[in-house]
Design a protein around this motif. Structure first.
Motif, PDB file in Angstrom:
ATOM      1  N   HIS A  92      43.443  35.792  36.901  1.00 27.35           N
ATOM      2  CA  HIS A  92      43.790  34.437  36.493  1.00 27.35           C
ATOM      3  C   HIS A  92      43.964  33.531  37.712  1.00 27.35           C
ATOM      4  CE1 HIS A  92      44.749  35.468  32.251  1.00 27.35           C
ATOM      5  NE2 HIS A  92      45.102  36.630  32.771  1.00 27.35           N
ATOM      6  N   ALA A  93      43.623  32.265  37.552  1.00 31.20           N
ATOM      7  CA  ALA A  93      44.022  31.267  38.542  1.00 31.20           C
ATOM      8  C   ALA A  93      45.536  31.133  38.485  1.00 31.20           C
ATOM      9  CB  ALA A  93      43.357  29.924  38.240  1.00 31.20           C
ATOM     10  N   VAL A  94      46.156  30.929  39.629  1.00 31.68           N
ATOM     11  CA  VAL A  94      47.611  30.877  39.680  1.00 31.68           C
ATOM     12  C   VAL A  94      48.169  29.845  38.712  1.00 31.68           C
ATOM     13  CG1 VAL A  94      49.588  30.358  41.155  1.00 31.68           C
ATOM     14  CG2 VAL A  94      47.704  31.737  42.053  1.00 31.68           C
ATOM     15  N   GLN A  95      47.523  28.695  38.617  1.00 35.17           N
ATOM     16  CA  GLN A  95      48.030  27.631  37.750  1.00 35.17           C
ATOM     17  C   GLN A  95      47.968  27.993  36.264  1.00 35.17           C
ATOM     18  OE1 GLN A  95      45.486  27.440  39.839  1.00 35.17           O
ATOM     19  NE2 GLN A  95      43.733  26.313  38.986  1.00 35.17           N
ATOM     20  N   ASP A  96      47.243  29.040  35.929  1.00 33.99           N
ATOM     21  CA  ASP A  96      47.117  29.454  34.527  1.00 33.99           C
ATOM     22  C   ASP A  96      48.046  30.611  34.166  1.00 33.99           C
ATOM     23  OD1 ASP A  96      45.125  27.543  34.172  1.00 33.99           O
ATOM     24  OD2 ASP A  96      43.517  28.954  34.719  1.00 33.99           O
ATOM     25  N   LEU A  97      48.807  31.111  35.112  1.00 34.04           N
ATOM     26  CA  LEU A  97      49.672  32.258  34.850  1.00 34.04           C
ATOM     27  C   LEU A  97      50.903  31.846  34.044  1.00 34.04           C
ATOM     28  CD1 LEU A  97      49.607  33.958  38.363  1.00 34.04           C
ATOM     29  CD2 LEU A  97      48.613  34.892  36.254  1.00 34.04           C
ATOM     30  N   PRO A  98      51.374  32.701  33.150  1.00 35.30           N
ATOM     31  CA  PRO A  98      52.631  32.431  32.433  1.00 35.30           C
ATOM     32  C   PRO A  98      53.798  32.331  33.415  1.00 35.30           C
ATOM     33  CG  PRO A  98      51.412  34.232  31.399  1.00 35.30           C
ATOM     34  CD  PRO A  98      50.742  33.961  32.703  1.00 35.30           C
ATOM     35  N   ASP A  99      54.814  31.573  33.033  1.00 32.57           N
ATOM     36  CA  ASP A  99      55.959  31.373  33.919  1.00 32.57           C
ATOM     37  C   ASP A  99      56.643  32.684  34.284  1.00 32.57           C
ATOM     38  OD1 ASP A  99      55.472  28.668  33.698  1.00 32.57           O
ATOM     39  OD2 ASP A  99      56.997  28.320  32.164  1.00 32.57           O
ATOM     40  N   ASP A 100      56.761  33.613  33.327  1.00 30.41           N
ATOM     41  CA  ASP A 100      57.487  34.846  33.607  1.00 30.41           C
ATOM     42  C   ASP A 100      56.709  35.819  34.480  1.00 30.41           C
ATOM     43  OD1 ASP A 100      55.603  35.435  31.664  1.00 30.41           O
ATOM     44  OD2 ASP A 100      56.923  36.734  30.492  1.00 30.41           O
ATOM     45  N   VAL A 101      55.438  35.505  34.744  1.00 31.19           N
ATOM     46  CA  VAL A 101      54.616  36.356  35.613  1.00 31.19           C
ATOM     47  C   VAL A 101      54.676  35.896  37.068  1.00 31.19           C
ATOM     48  CG1 VAL A 101      52.232  37.117  36.059  1.00 31.19           C
ATOM     49  CG2 VAL A 101      53.090  37.037  33.717  1.00 31.19           C
ATOM     50  N   LEU A 102      54.971  34.632  37.280  1.00 30.15           N
ATOM     51  CA  LEU A 102      54.961  34.059  38.632  1.00 30.15           C
ATOM     52  C   LEU A 102      55.831  34.809  39.646  1.00 30.15           C
ATOM     53  CD1 LEU A 102      54.918  30.202  38.003  1.00 30.15           C
ATOM     54  CD2 LEU A 102      53.077  31.615  38.959  1.00 30.15           C
ATOM     55  N   PRO A 103      57.040  35.303  39.284  1.00 32.62           N
ATOM     56  CA  PRO A 103      57.846  36.006  40.285  1.00 32.62           C
ATOM     57  C   PRO A 103      57.143  37.212  40.912  1.00 32.62           C
ATOM     58  CG  PRO A 103      59.192  35.455  38.382  1.00 32.62           C
ATOM     59  CD  PRO A 103      57.781  35.134  38.010  1.00 32.62           C
ATOM     60  N   PHE A 104      56.149  37.759  40.222  1.00 33.53           N
ATOM     61  CA  PHE A 104      55.464  38.940  40.729  1.00 33.53           C
ATOM     62  C   PHE A 104      54.300  38.578  41.654  1.00 33.53           C
ATOM     63  CE2 PHE A 104      57.496  40.093  36.718  1.00 33.53           C
ATOM     64  CZ  PHE A 104      58.334  41.106  37.177  1.00 33.53           C
ATOM     65  N   ASN A 184      46.829  36.812  45.419  1.00 31.48           N
ATOM     66  CA  ASN A 184      47.175  36.014  44.232  1.00 31.48           C
ATOM     67  C   ASN A 184      47.010  36.782  42.925  1.00 31.48           C
ATOM     68  OD1 ASN A 184      47.855  33.766  45.789  1.00 31.48           O
ATOM     69  ND2 ASN A 184      45.738  33.021  45.789  1.00 31.48           N
ATOM     70  N   ILE A 185      47.227  38.088  42.988  1.00 31.69           N
ATOM     71  CA  ILE A 185      47.208  38.932  41.792  1.00 31.69           C
ATOM     72  C   ILE A 185      48.638  39.394  41.519  1.00 31.69           C
ATOM     73  CG2 ILE A 185      46.295  41.032  40.735  1.00 31.69           C
ATOM     74  CD1 ILE A 185      43.985  40.885  42.793  1.00 31.69           C
ATOM     75  N   PRO A 186      49.241  39.006  40.401  1.00 32.11           N
ATOM     76  CA  PRO A 186      50.610  39.445  40.117  1.00 32.11           C
ATOM     77  C   PRO A 186      50.691  40.965  40.010  1.00 32.11           C
ATOM     78  CG  PRO A 186      49.948  37.647  38.661  1.00 32.11           C
ATOM     79  CD  PRO A 186      48.711  38.109  39.354  1.00 32.11           C
ATOM     80  N   ALA A 187      51.709  41.526  40.649  1.00 22.89           N
ATOM     81  CA  ALA A 187      51.877  42.979  40.633  1.00 22.89           C
ATOM     82  C   ALA A 187      53.360  43.312  40.578  1.00 22.89           C
ATOM     83  CB  ALA A 187      51.237  43.607  41.879  1.00 22.89           C
ATOM     84  N   ARG A 188      53.703  44.320  39.784  1.00 23.84           N
ATOM     85  CA  ARG A 188      55.104  44.726  39.654  1.00 23.84           C
ATOM     86  C   ARG A 188      55.243  46.236  39.826  1.00 23.84           C
ATOM     87  NH1 ARG A 188      56.028  43.386  33.171  1.00 23.84           N
ATOM     88  NH2 ARG A 188      54.799  45.131  32.319  1.00 23.84           N
TER      89      ARG A 188
END
Length: 290
Positions: A92-104, A184-188
């Motif tokens: 995903h483009a960063v601007q399209d990520l859900p809010d709860d995913v951004l911290p990752f 810029n790939i969310p990872a947890r």
């Protein structure tokens, strides 16, 4: 499939010591519990359970001083399926990520992305976005770090893992997570049970395992930089930004580990076959009837 999991972990404390424990199966597997996920505490003390900001089930206690032991033995239902592989999953483009995913996407205690960003772009900037890029990161980390159980270090960051090139499963996860976030790939980070199911058993003592998840195509997918192959029977206990958020125990005072045993094994059901009754010879049958 059924998997039997559990632990017996003991600490010695010099006096009353507050502790937070994260030893339960994650709430999203609650429907898979065949037996209750109950923590036994010896000696018995008052315990308070709560769910943290990442959705993990935690237990608060005050160890009274001396030896305290926490244990559990749980039977869990599992599909028996290997980790899902989705080569077409998109980034995903960063601007399209859900809010709860951004911290990752952000740096954290053990995932020092600010120190690894240039390296990450040099290594993976030319790889295709999405699943292929994550797999390239996993392949690199898997080959870059040498697993050594004796070289565990609770202070080792992702940068340290990159430069020292040795560590345990948490170090593989931290470096892979940091590289993903740099790209810029969310990872947890994930911790839980992973037994030798569907693979040759290893002689090392059983321990909790660490792996990670990335957000692609609107959902989270599992990756494992240490093993680098789909596995059967992962049972998540906790998720967070890195190992800080999912520590199995946090003590607010001295607490020395005195015992650490973990088990996770497939339950092999005994084969049941209907045994057809053999026909008696006619004379015997007549005698029995009489």
């Amino acid at each position: 499939m059924k998997i039997r999991t559990g632990y017996s972990i003991a600490f010695d404390t010099p006096g009353p010591t507050p502790m937070v424990l994260m030893l339960n199966v994650h709430p999203d597997r609650a429907n898979d519990l065949i037996t209750p996920d109950v923590m036994t505490i010896d000696p018995p003390v008052s315990a308070h359970r709560f769910v943290d900001s990442f959705g993990n089930l935690c237990t608060r206690v005050v160890a009274p001083g001396g030896r305290i032991t926490f244990s559990a033995d749980v039977l869990v239902k599992d599909s028996g399926a290997v980790d899902e592989v989705a080569p077409d999953a998109l980034q995903h483009a960063v601007q399209d990520l859900p809010d709860d995913v951004l911290p990752f996407l952000l740096a954290s205690r053990y995932c020092d992305t600010d120190k690894l960003s240039n390296t990450a772009w040099q290594l993976f900037g030319s790889t295709p976005e999405g699943w292929a890029r994550v797999q390239a990161i996993v392949d690199y980390v898997h080959n870059h770090i040498r697993f050594d159980y004796q070289r565990a270090d609770s202070t080792r960051s992702a940068l340290d893992g990159y430069t020292q090139r040795e560590g345990v499963c948490r170090d593989f996860a931290h470096l892979a997570i940091a590289f993903c976030r740099c790209m810029n790939i969310p990872a947890r980070y994930c911790t839980g049970y992973l037994g030798d199911i569907g693979v040759p058993a290893v002689p090392d003592p059983m321990d909790f395992s660490a792996w990670f998840e990335v957000y692609l195509s609107g959902r989270w997918y599992t990756f494992d930089a240490r093993h680098n192959k789909p596995r059967i029977g992962r049972i998540v206990m906790a998720r967070g930004r890195d190992a800080t958020d999912v520590a199995i125990s946090t003590s607010f005072g001295p607490a020395w580990l005195a015992k650490f045993e973990v088990h996770t094994d497939e339950v092999v059901e005994p084969e049941t076959r209907d045994q057809p009754q053999q026909d008696l010879p006619q004379m015997q049958w007549l005698q029995a009837a009489e």
